[in-house]
Write a protein that holds these residues in place. Structure first.
Motif, mmCIF file in Angstrom:
data_model
loop_
_atom_site.group_PDB
_atom_site.id
_atom_site.type_symbol
_atom_site.label_atom_id
_atom_site.label_comp_id
_atom_site.label_asym_id
_atom_site.label_seq_id
_atom_site.Cartn_x
_atom_site.Cartn_y
_atom_site.Cartn_z
ATOM 1 N N PRO A 152 0.765 -1.198 -0.106
ATOM 2 C CA PRO A 152 -0.049 -0.009 0.162
ATOM 3 C C PRO A 152 0.962 1.449 -0.098
ATOM 4 C CG PRO A 152 -0.980 -1.603 1.722
ATOM 5 C CD PRO A 152 0.462 -1.851 1.088
ATOM 6 N N VAL A 153 2.038 1.215 0.683
ATOM 7 C CA VAL A 153 2.832 2.331 0.673
ATOM 8 C C VAL A 153 3.410 2.641 -0.714
ATOM 9 C CG1 VAL A 153 4.941 3.294 1.643
ATOM 10 C CG2 VAL A 153 3.395 1.915 3.225
ATOM 11 N N LEU A 157 2.477 6.224 -3.173
ATOM 12 C CA LEU A 157 3.640 6.972 -3.632
ATOM 13 C C LEU A 157 3.532 7.003 -5.066
ATOM 14 C CD1 LEU A 157 6.784 5.557 -1.745
ATOM 15 C CD2 LEU A 157 5.959 7.686 -1.461
ATOM 16 N N VAL A 158 3.079 6.073 -5.902
ATOM 17 C CA VAL A 158 2.727 6.142 -7.434
ATOM 18 C C VAL A 158 1.638 7.024 -7.665
ATOM 19 C CG1 VAL A 158 1.981 4.855 -9.296
ATOM 20 C CG2 VAL A 158 3.800 3.735 -7.909
ATOM 21 N N GLU A 159 0.553 6.925 -6.767
ATOM 22 C CA GLU A 159 -0.421 7.725 -7.046
ATOM 23 C C GLU A 159 -0.115 9.330 -6.749
ATOM 24 O OE1 GLU A 159 -3.216 7.272 -8.401
ATOM 25 O OE2 GLU A 159 -2.374 5.169 -8.297
ATOM 26 N N GLU A 178 11.272 7.303 -5.625
ATOM 27 C CA GLU A 178 11.151 6.447 -4.111
ATOM 28 C C GLU A 178 10.196 5.421 -4.322
ATOM 29 O OE1 GLU A 178 9.461 8.030 0.202
ATOM 30 O OE2 GLU A 178 9.641 9.450 -1.283
ATOM 31 N N ALA A 179 9.256 5.518 -5.078
ATOM 32 C CA ALA A 179 8.187 4.293 -5.148
ATOM 33 C C ALA A 179 8.932 2.948 -5.916
ATOM 34 C CB ALA A 179 7.170 4.532 -5.995
ATOM 35 N N GLU A 186 12.601 -3.720 -1.414
ATOM 36 C CA GLU A 186 11.938 -4.312 -0.217
ATOM 37 C C GLU A 186 10.927 -5.279 -0.807
ATOM 38 O OE1 GLU A 186 10.404 -2.232 2.979
ATOM 39 O OE2 GLU A 186 11.647 -0.347 2.808
ATOM 40 N N LEU A 187 10.084 -4.828 -1.859
ATOM 41 C CA LEU A 187 8.927 -5.681 -2.198
ATOM 42 C C LEU A 187 9.633 -6.871 -3.331
ATOM 43 C CD1 LEU A 187 6.366 -3.113 -2.959
ATOM 44 C CD2 LEU A 187 6.217 -4.607 -1.377
#
Length: 453
Positions: A152-153, A157-159, A178-179, A186-187
């Motif tokens: 969700p983070v 950030l993308v939005e 940053e996204a 991490e992802l």
């Protein structure tokens, strides 16, 4: 007083206790029946029955356990591996698609927006499947927790980056970078760890399911040896060459052992093929596909950075070399072509290799345009509507690998299902043959026992 004078007086209120036999007398009473032919035959029958029962029970339990393990390979371990791979691919594609959409300088193309949203939906769906399949104390559970918390983070950030980009503000680039950094740091590592864990679990489950039933086969051999020795003993003792009951029991034992061994070998062969011609190819092809997605994201981010994307371009070169080698004829794609189990896979991989070379040539043209100050043309050569844009070529590359992955995934499922079919009905057959074995041995020995009574 004559005869009564020698009697032993018994005190009032106590009963006379007969003298107990001495230990040698007890042993003699136990072993005496075994010295006679009927007793020996009865003992032999008891031994054969015990061996037959043990063989039947162990073989039955072993077949049921292997059948459950095979079902686990397809239903749980295989599903977990597929979901983990889908999660990894969806996250990688979301990163690449978000970066490509950002090049539109305002409202991104609907197709890219739809693809990005579909990637997030696919990732959420795969994450649900994985969450239900992994155990709470495993490494996979920790990876799932990280992805669940950070996804969700990333989307937030993308939005935010989209909002600034539509307003024409350069701050959107910072949010997008940053996204992308969150996705890569991490992802994606968590998704890769999850995929590795799922693949390891699949391999371990397949190895257990393909195990040979050594204990049951050895017991069947002991039972067969006991039946053969019993018939030799009867022939010498009774001068009768054949005993129909024992012959039937021997035949049932041979059939039981052959069916048990054959079904185990066939199932193991199917499971081995499900790995060599299925999941192993899927792993290699998925790794190549994800590498292509990472290179695609780096290519877009290099342009998004507008002169500050040297790190992205460098990473693009590293990933492409891992994907296709320094000259476009090596890397993961060459490994996939060499290991291709059939023509369908080989042709799909060769198509991906051809597209990767076209992509590299088109990418060099994009860099030439961008480095010469023709940024708008570089963007058009990347995400434009022509068939020679890097986006169009990449989509063909991605589709070729997707075809190969689907094909080999189907091969994995077919071979795993065939392994289960090889064990179908074996447990019932073992019960029937065990009963024939026991009945045949009992009837054959009983006929000889009766003759000596």
């Amino acid at each position: 007083m004559g005869s009564h004078g020698s009697a032993v007086a018994v005190p009032p209120g106590r009963l006379a206790v007969p003298p107990q036999p001495r230990p040698p007398d007890m042993l003699r009473r136990i072993t005496t029946p075994l010295r006679r032919t009927p007793g020996r035959f009865t003992a032999i029958l008891a031994g054969v029955v015990v061996l037959g029962l043990l063989t039947g029970v162990v073989a039955f339990v072993g077949v049921r356990q292997r059948a459950d393990l095979v079902r686990g390979v397809t239903a749980r371990s295989g599903e977990l591996a597929v979901a983990a791979q889908s999660l990894y691919r969806a996250l990688s594609d979301a990163d690449a698609t978000a970066a490509s959409a950002f090049l539109s300088n305002g409202l991104e193309p609907p197709a890219l927006r739809d693809r990005y949203q579909r990637d997030l939906a696919d990732a959420a769906s795969a994450l649900t499947v994985v969450s239900a399949a992994v155990s709470d104390d495993s490494r996979g559970a920790a990876a799932v927790a990280r992805i669940t918390a950070r996804l969700p983070v990333y989307s937030g950030l993308v939005e935010t980056a989209r909002t600034y980009n539509r307003q024409g503000l350069p701050l959107g680039v910072a949010y997008l970078q940053e996204a992308s950094g969150l996705m890569r740091d991490e992802l994606l590592p968590a998704a890769q760890e999850l995929y590795a864990t799922a693949s390891t679990e699949l391999d371990e489950a397949r190895d257990r399911a393909a195990g040979f039933p050594w204990v049951a086969v050895l017991l069947a051999l002991f039972t067969l040896a006991a039946l053969v020795l019993t018939q030799i003993h009867l022939t010498r003792r009774t001068n009768r060459l054949l005993n129909v009951g024992l012959l039937v029991g021997t035949g049932a034992t041979v059939l039981l052992m052959a069916w048990l061994t054959g079904s185990a070998l066939v199932a193991a062969g199917n499971l081995r093929d499900s790995r060599d011609s299925g999941s192993a190819q899927v792993n290699l092809l998925a790794e190549a596909r994800i590498a292509g997605l990472q290179a695609r994201a780096d290519e877009a981010l290099t342009l998004v950075a507008r002169g500050n994307g040297a790190a992205f371009e460098e990473n693009y070169g590293v990933v492409m070399e891992r994907l296709a080698g320094a000259d476009g004829s090596g890397g993961l794609l060459a490994q996939a072509r060499a290991a291709a189990p059939d023509d369908t896979t080989r042709q799909a991989v060769e198509a991906a290799i051809a597209r990767s070379r076209e992509w590299s040539a088109a990418h060099r043209n994009v860099r030439t345009l961008d480095d010469s100050g023709e940024y708008a043309k570089a963007v058009a050569a990347t995400v434009g509507t022509g068939e020679q844009t890097t986006a169009a070529i990449f989509n063909q590359f991605d589709e070729a690998l997707a075809l190969a992955i689907t094909h080999n995934g189907d091969r994995f499922e077919r071979e795993a299902v065939s392994a289960g079919r090889a064990l179908t009905g074996v447990d019932i057959g073992i019960v029937g043959l065990s009963l024939v074995l026991l009945i045949g041995a009992a009837v054959g020995m009983q006929q000889r026992i009766v003759e000596y009574r």
